[in-house]
Design an enzyme around this catalytic site. Sequence first.
Site, PDB file in Angstrom:
ATOM      1  N   ASP A 237       0.822  -1.213   0.000  1.00 16.11           N
ATOM      2  CA  ASP A 237       0.000   0.000   0.000  1.00 16.11           C
ATOM      3  C   ASP A 237       0.853   1.260   0.000  1.00 16.11           C
ATOM      4  O   ASP A 237       0.394   2.326  -0.398  1.00 16.11           O
ATOM      5  CB  ASP A 237      -0.946  -0.005   1.198  1.00 16.11           C
ATOM      6  CG  ASP A 237      -2.051  -1.022   0.988  1.00 16.11           C
ATOM      7  OD1 ASP A 237      -1.825  -2.223   1.251  1.00 16.11           O
ATOM      8  OD2 ASP A 237      -3.129  -0.620   0.502  1.00 16.11           O
ATOM      9  N   LYS A 248      -1.359  -5.317   3.938  1.00 15.70           N
ATOM     10  CA  LYS A 248      -2.441  -5.854   4.774  1.00 15.70           C
ATOM     11  C   LYS A 248      -1.912  -6.504   6.045  1.00 15.70           C
ATOM     12  O   LYS A 248      -0.905  -7.210   6.007  1.00 15.70           O
ATOM     13  CB  LYS A 248      -3.242  -6.860   3.935  1.00 15.70           C
ATOM     14  CG  LYS A 248      -4.367  -7.555   4.644  1.00 15.70           C
ATOM     15  CD  LYS A 248      -5.360  -6.616   5.303  1.00 15.70           C
ATOM     16  CE  LYS A 248      -5.948  -5.583   4.361  1.00 15.70           C
ATOM     17  NZ  LYS A 248      -6.723  -4.533   5.054  1.00 15.70           N
TER      18      LYS A 248
END
Length: 357
Positions: A237, A248
């Site tokens: 991310d 995650k």
Amino acid sequence: MAAERTEAFRPMEWTGAAIRVIDQTALPGRLLYVDLANVDQVVDAIVRLAVRGAPQLGAVGALGVVVAMDEGAREGWSSARRDAAIDSIRAARPTAVNLAWAVDRVRLLIPEGRATVLAAALQLGADDEAANRAIGRRGADWISARLTGRVRVLTHCNTGALATNAWGTALGIIRELHARGALEVVFADETRPLLQGARLTAWELEQYGIPYFVQPDGAAASTILRRLVDVAIIGADRITANGDTANKIGSLGVALACKDAGIPLIVAAPESTVDVATATGDDIRIEMRGDAEVLEWGGIRVAPAGARAHNPAFDVTPARLISAIVTERRVIEPSLGHTPACSAPGGALPTPRGTGG
Ligand code: MRU
């Protein structure tokens, strides 16, 4: 030029008046398309993870700027009101840098008019698809140069076409390995608490005819140390200047187990996920999500009434645990001293930018 689509579904498209997306909360039970035609709908879809995954958040965010312009024109908003609406899209999720990056990139073009903004937003999505294909090839090459035979891969969360515009990043490498006949099986972590692995990655692997197991997140370390997999491939991310990566929650445990077992951990992401304006993983804002995601199961409370949840959506894997960061332009090997900010074998340096958190 976009490559021929290999998915029977469209993760995202522009209808002319709305962003049409798959409501990923309905998968795998239903393939439900919804139209996001105003800013509230865009923000709501992002917050409840109807759309998700860093590159897809970028693509939706960019088109969200067009939605805000259209809604502003319809409703007679001032430019300040429109800007606040765009800010609300930008801030809907804080960890994936792609969202803020994409919104900032296209909102700069507002003075040039809607057609220019729309073209830029659509181009961003098309670029992402091309980037994913290149990531798939680079990642598969890197693996094939180091591992012989058909490989067994562990992955975490969902990084496929659903999380991007097409093809996928980490799952794109897995698909490329499969296409080359170099893949044996995938171990897909279920990815608690929202089950992006069990619901979404498994659904995609079914579509592509790739053999897989879904395993509880708690099985990942044991699977790795028992040598049931040869390599772990995950997405990101945000990748900071020193090569730390947010992904995650649960990714860090996978990374630690890979280090202990001596198997490679690959992080796959487009250059738009590289954020050299953020120095290290300590500087990444980690999204905290609601208690119900942890304390309930299928809408039914499973924890005692007094229980409180600790629910970080992401964790940070230090660069030292990462064997290779694969982007569309380069392979960065942190263990060899390469970082996204100061080493660019096979490609140019990314342009530093101030993306904020
Ligand atoms: O909370 P999510 O489902 O948006 O989290 C997604 C991930 O962590 C992905 O691994 C990451 O965004 C890369 S998607 C290509």
